[in-house]
Design an enzyme around this catalytic site. Sequence first.
Site, PDB file in Angstrom:
ATOM      1  N   TYR A 125       1.238  -1.055   0.391  1.00  0.00           N
ATOM      2  CA  TYR A 125      -0.316   0.185   0.087  1.00  0.00           C
ATOM      3  C   TYR A 125       0.852   1.020  -0.296  1.00  0.00           C
ATOM      4  CZ  TYR A 125      -3.751   3.110   0.422  1.00  0.00           C
ATOM      5  OH  TYR A 125      -4.491   4.153   0.644  1.00  0.00           O
ATOM      6  N   ASN A 209      -3.402   5.995   6.111  1.00  0.00           N
ATOM      7  CA  ASN A 209      -3.838   6.624   7.396  1.00  0.00           C
ATOM      8  C   ASN A 209      -4.850   5.943   8.341  1.00  0.00           C
ATOM      9  OD1 ASN A 209      -6.209   6.207   5.664  1.00  0.00           O
ATOM     10  ND2 ASN A 209      -6.646   8.120   4.856  1.00  0.00           N
ATOM     11  N   SER A 232       3.219  10.304  11.863  1.00  0.00           N
ATOM     12  CA  SER A 232       5.137  10.036  11.802  1.00  0.00           C
ATOM     13  C   SER A 232       5.732  10.716  13.163  1.00  0.00           C
ATOM     14  CB  SER A 232       5.530  10.712  10.593  1.00  0.00           C
ATOM     15  OG  SER A 232       7.147  10.375  10.620  1.00  0.00           O
ATOM     16  N   GLN A 254       9.620  16.110  10.606  1.00  0.00           N
ATOM     17  CA  GLN A 254       8.941  14.834  11.440  1.00  0.00           C
ATOM     18  C   GLN A 254       7.439  15.608  11.136  1.00  0.00           C
ATOM     19  OE1 GLN A 254       9.025  12.341  10.947  1.00  0.00           O
ATOM     20  NE2 GLN A 254      10.813  12.100   9.861  1.00  0.00           N
ATOM     21  N   HIS A 257       4.923  16.720   8.247  1.00  0.00           N
ATOM     22  CA  HIS A 257       4.456  15.164   7.694  1.00  0.00           C
ATOM     23  C   HIS A 257       2.924  15.484   8.257  1.00  0.00           C
ATOM     24  CE1 HIS A 257       6.598  11.690   6.470  1.00  0.00           C
ATOM     25  NE2 HIS A 257       7.772  12.138   6.827  1.00  0.00           N
ATOM     26  N   GLU A 322       9.184   5.842  16.766  1.00  0.00           N
ATOM     27  CA  GLU A 322       9.596   5.383  14.869  1.00  0.00           C
ATOM     28  C   GLU A 322      10.392   6.058  14.290  1.00  0.00           C
ATOM     29  OE1 GLU A 322       7.887   6.187  10.685  1.00  0.00           O
ATOM     30  OE2 GLU A 322       7.642   8.072  11.707  1.00  0.00           O
ATOM     31  N   HIS A 323      11.245   7.254  14.492  1.00  0.00           N
ATOM     32  CA  HIS A 323      12.507   7.398  14.633  1.00  0.00           C
ATOM     33  C   HIS A 323      13.367   7.989  15.747  1.00  0.00           C
ATOM     34  CE1 HIS A 323       9.777   8.297  10.977  1.00  0.00           C
ATOM     35  NE2 HIS A 323      10.848   7.703  10.329  1.00  0.00           N
ATOM     36  N   ASP A 356      15.092   7.569   5.553  1.00  0.00           N
ATOM     37  CA  ASP A 356      13.620   7.796   3.980  1.00  0.00           C
ATOM     38  C   ASP A 356      13.779   7.913   3.691  1.00  0.00           C
ATOM     39  OD1 ASP A 356      11.505   8.155   6.480  1.00  0.00           O
ATOM     40  OD2 ASP A 356      11.662  10.737   5.753  1.00  0.00           O
ATOM     41  N   HIS A 415      -3.461 -39.913  19.732  1.00  0.00           N
ATOM     42  CA  HIS A 415      -1.490 -39.810  19.515  1.00  0.00           C
ATOM     43  C   HIS A 415      -1.099 -40.738  19.968  1.00  0.00           C
ATOM     44  CE1 HIS A 415      -3.790 -36.114  18.949  1.00  0.00           C
ATOM     45  NE2 HIS A 415      -2.326 -35.254  19.094  1.00  0.00           N
TER      46      HIS A 415
END
Length: 425
Positions: A125, A209, A232, A254, A257, A322-323, A356, A415
């Site tokens: 995506y 999103n 982000s 950032q 974004h 995240e970063h 990135d 079994h």
Amino acid sequence: MKLKIYKGAEEAAAILARGGFEDEEIAKSVREIVRSVRTGGDEALFAYCRQFDGSALDQNTLFVTQTEIQEAYAALDPALLASMKKAAKNVLDYHSRSPMKEDIRTENGRTTGYTVRAVERAGIYVPGGTAPLLSSVMMGVLPARAAGVPHIYVATPAKNGKVHPAVIAAADLCGAEKIIKAGGAQAIAALAYGTESVPKVDVIAGPGNIYVTLAKKEVYGQVGIDMLAGPSEILIIADNRQDPAFVAADILSQAEHDRRSRAILLTDDIAFAEKVQAETEKQLEALPRKEIASYSVENAGGIILVKDLHEACALANEIAPEHLELAAENADELLPKIRNAGAVFMGRWTSEPIGDYFAGPDHTLPTGGTARFFEVLNQDIFLRKMSVIRYSESAVKEDAADIIRLAEAEGLSAHANAVRVRTKE
């Protein structure tokens, strides 16, 4: 606008708190979209594409054509195309490192291990908001390609039936088999369940999103997913020997974004914090996306003062960003203290946008604290380990009593019998 300075994490609790993926109103809408596409196939998919993207699609126009691919290449600046090719090589080379290998071993008549197989089909995506996210194409398609996935499909929103030339060229350059002109929850549902036109995939990866994220959550189990990703975010740990202009620039990289993006600085020096605060205001004035970045900085960002950088690392592990930038002279000493982050950027020269676009490691990363259990998108997302077991006759007879005893302890006599019958002369 001022990037606020907080005296410790407790004072900054409001910006450290994050919402999850539990918006019930949106979730209800997403469930209805997924259900409709699952049962209605192409007809429902096309209806939602008309409603949300203004694209009047049918089975003949759902996929980007070879003519559109050729036109996309022709429309690109040759210098941009050259940069895209360099970046794609870096990303593919990186994801091709240290591939997962099968490991099958035999000892005393007992063979155990696993073999590795790529999934058959992957859906990637690519968001289609206000910018052509060609880098997201690379970061989704190329790990799947490195894993050896035979069929890779890109799904991205088309505005009035058109996909940006840079996105088309990137998808073709990276080896996507098809480019689907559909986005949102409807595209995720189409990939998860298949329609008359869209092939059903095994794994869906890539950012999006809140509708896309909740749709991935809804179809998980029907297909594999990479992660649940939200807005982000960047966390910077900086000492007072850094250039305030560098740090401010990374904060804004950032913040531009999304209005919900978060940029936070941790430092142990108030004078340095004030310099970064002033520099952020100065740089903000020159940004084309000033309105978005300004809202993000004021409502979701800030500078938090800590006792020292060791405390900063402990707080970073709680935040699980995240970063994470370690903008410190002793970055190598700090790295072993970091346990939870999507990606770590080391030293003053390593700005987050290097990752990135160009360095090679993936930029599709866990957000919202999910770096505690999700990992960066990589080729392993598209690979499966399958166990391999073989016993010789003598090995079965040697281990039979133990296996039978364990099975009978669970009350599973059939079994136990499946082993017992093999031990009878």
